[in-house]
Design a protein around this motif. Sequence first.
Motif, PDB file in Angstrom:
ATOM      1  N   GLU A  94       0.690  -0.946   0.040  1.00 48.47           N
ATOM      2  CA  GLU A  94      -0.010   0.100  -0.074  1.00 48.47           C
ATOM      3  C   GLU A  94       0.987   1.197  -0.154  1.00 48.47           C
ATOM      4  OE1 GLU A  94      -4.388   0.755   1.761  1.00 48.47           O
ATOM      5  OE2 GLU A  94      -2.924   0.373   3.277  1.00 48.47           O
ATOM      6  N   ARG A  95       0.627   2.061  -0.778  1.00 43.88           N
ATOM      7  CA  ARG A  95       1.086   3.363  -0.801  1.00 43.88           C
ATOM      8  C   ARG A  95       0.075   4.659  -0.393  1.00 43.88           C
ATOM      9  NH1 ARG A  95       1.903   3.491  -5.957  1.00 43.88           N
ATOM     10  NH2 ARG A  95       0.624   5.465  -6.385  1.00 43.88           N
ATOM     11  N   ILE A  96       0.761   5.517   0.381  1.00 41.20           N
ATOM     12  CA  ILE A  96      -0.222   6.585   0.733  1.00 41.20           C
ATOM     13  C   ILE A  96       0.638   8.154   0.506  1.00 41.20           C
ATOM     14  CG2 ILE A  96      -1.138   7.682   2.927  1.00 41.20           C
ATOM     15  CD1 ILE A  96      -1.087   4.984   4.357  1.00 41.20           C
ATOM     16  N   GLU A  97      -0.384   8.779  -0.089  1.00 40.04           N
ATOM     17  CA  GLU A  97       0.125  10.167  -0.346  1.00 40.04           C
ATOM     18  C   GLU A  97      -0.946  11.179  -0.066  1.00 40.04           C
ATOM     19  OE1 GLU A  97       1.232  10.433  -4.434  1.00 40.04           O
ATOM     20  OE2 GLU A  97       0.315   8.403  -4.992  1.00 40.04           O
ATOM     21  N   THR A  98      -0.833  12.465  -0.197  1.00 35.65           N
ATOM     22  CA  THR A  98      -1.789  13.338  -0.021  1.00 35.65           C
ATOM     23  C   THR A  98      -1.924  14.087  -1.292  1.00 35.65           C
ATOM     24  OG1 THR A  98      -0.069  15.118   0.667  1.00 35.65           O
ATOM     25  CG2 THR A  98      -1.146  14.032   2.476  1.00 35.65           C
ATOM     26  N   VAL A  99      -3.067  14.397  -1.960  1.00 31.51           N
ATOM     27  CA  VAL A  99      -3.639  14.754  -3.091  1.00 31.51           C
ATOM     28  C   VAL A  99      -4.812  15.988  -3.027  1.00 31.51           C
ATOM     29  CG1 VAL A  99      -2.697  12.761  -4.373  1.00 31.51           C
ATOM     30  CG2 VAL A  99      -5.124  13.119  -3.669  1.00 31.51           C
ATOM     31  N   LEU A 100      -4.902  16.530  -3.790  1.00 35.04           N
ATOM     32  CA  LEU A 100      -6.346  17.275  -3.905  1.00 35.04           C
ATOM     33  C   LEU A 100      -6.995  16.628  -4.816  1.00 35.04           C
ATOM     34  CD1 LEU A 100      -4.815  21.067  -4.199  1.00 35.04           C
ATOM     35  CD2 LEU A 100      -5.675  19.844  -2.227  1.00 35.04           C
ATOM     36  N   ALA A 101      -8.284  16.590  -4.651  1.00 29.16           N
ATOM     37  CA  ALA A 101      -9.552  16.042  -5.425  1.00 29.16           C
ATOM     38  C   ALA A 101      -9.551  16.530  -6.751  1.00 29.16           C
ATOM     39  CB  ALA A 101     -10.941  15.966  -4.639  1.00 29.16           C
ATOM     40  N   SER A 102     -10.061  15.928  -7.717  1.00 29.84           N
ATOM     41  CA  SER A 102     -10.280  16.335  -9.196  1.00 29.84           C
ATOM     42  C   SER A 102     -11.728  16.769  -9.104  1.00 29.84           C
ATOM     43  CB  SER A 102     -10.155  15.239 -10.251  1.00 29.84           C
ATOM     44  OG  SER A 102     -11.211  14.211  -9.925  1.00 29.84           O
ATOM     45  N   PRO A 103     -12.140  17.697 -10.076  1.00 31.61           N
ATOM     46  CA  PRO A 103     -13.427  18.266  -9.938  1.00 31.61           C
ATOM     47  C   PRO A 103     -14.603  17.108  -9.834  1.00 31.61           C
ATOM     48  CG  PRO A 103     -12.079  19.304 -11.562  1.00 31.61           C
ATOM     49  CD  PRO A 103     -11.321  18.189 -11.089  1.00 31.61           C
ATOM     50  N   ARG A 104     -14.249  16.051 -10.527  1.00 33.89           N
ATOM     51  CA  ARG A 104     -15.271  15.150 -10.531  1.00 33.89           C
ATOM     52  C   ARG A 104     -15.310  14.621  -9.248  1.00 33.89           C
ATOM     53  NH1 ARG A 104     -14.871   9.341 -10.905  1.00 33.89           N
ATOM     54  NH2 ARG A 104     -16.809   8.424 -11.734  1.00 33.89           N
ATOM     55  N   GLU A 105     -14.385  14.169  -8.499  1.00 38.22           N
ATOM     56  CA  GLU A 105     -13.953  13.712  -7.332  1.00 38.22           C
ATOM     57  C   GLU A 105     -14.770  14.806  -6.059  1.00 38.22           C
ATOM     58  OE1 GLU A 105     -10.006  10.930  -7.961  1.00 38.22           O
ATOM     59  OE2 GLU A 105     -10.033  13.109  -6.987  1.00 38.22           O
TER      60      GLU A 105
END
Length: 270
Positions: free
Chosen positions: A204-215
């Motif tokens: 498992e890999r964990i990272e922080t992201v910003l959601a896409s407009p769809r998400e």
Amino acid sequence: MSSLPVEPPSVTSPGAPPATLAAVRAGVPEHGRPPKYFQVKQKIDAVLDELGQGTPLPTEREFAERFGVSRMTVRQAIRELRLEGRVRRSGRSTVAAGPKMVQPLILASYTEGVRRQGRNPGRELVVFERIAADEALAAGLQVAVGAPVFHLERVLLADDERVGLESTYLSAERFPALAAEFDPRTSLYAYLHAAGVVFADADERIETVLASPREVQLVGTTPALPMLLLNRVTRDRDGRPVECVRSLYRGDRFSFTAHLTVEEPPGSRS
């Protein structure tokens, strides 16, 4: 040239989590002048400790008058508290949020993890389709490129609150009856267990992201809210991949824990 004095690090009791260190909690820079919005944020945070979950906060104007600052300063403080999960929007009001859900990083279903915290898990189906495996999926599931794969995408709920989005990919050749037998509102792990699958390990890999407009639209959050992204490949006792999973969790509603052990160096037992 003189340098600014540096205070010695705070000392805490053994075993204290890093998040409880006094220096972290104070948030005061070395020059001793924290930004005004940060001071207001700390004061509002203290107010939140006295409010029950779901209790509306005083208005920006009321906070501004109480603390002698501008509404813009209050707005910035509340914005940060919202990103940290201390407050949330409810209709037109800002209310005190409950504690974050804490999920251990173990091979267990989302259903089990949420129920352990006294919450009611749920799912909303977005997509349940049969697709052809591209190179990445083929490598993850150890199937041929172009092999049929089931893609299951669901919004994750906790007490009817949208908290995440999960996409799961499984080999259609290995689980041919999945579309006909599985209820996507229920636990996939429970279905697989009943089908005789025994999970053994996962990467498992964990990272922080910003959601896409769809998400953003599916999860019901804001584009500025940090999200926790987990990508996992799960295998059975024979070492065969069972699933590839992409899970997106709201950073203001979830945190994850892991139990760590010391890895023995090669040859240490020889």
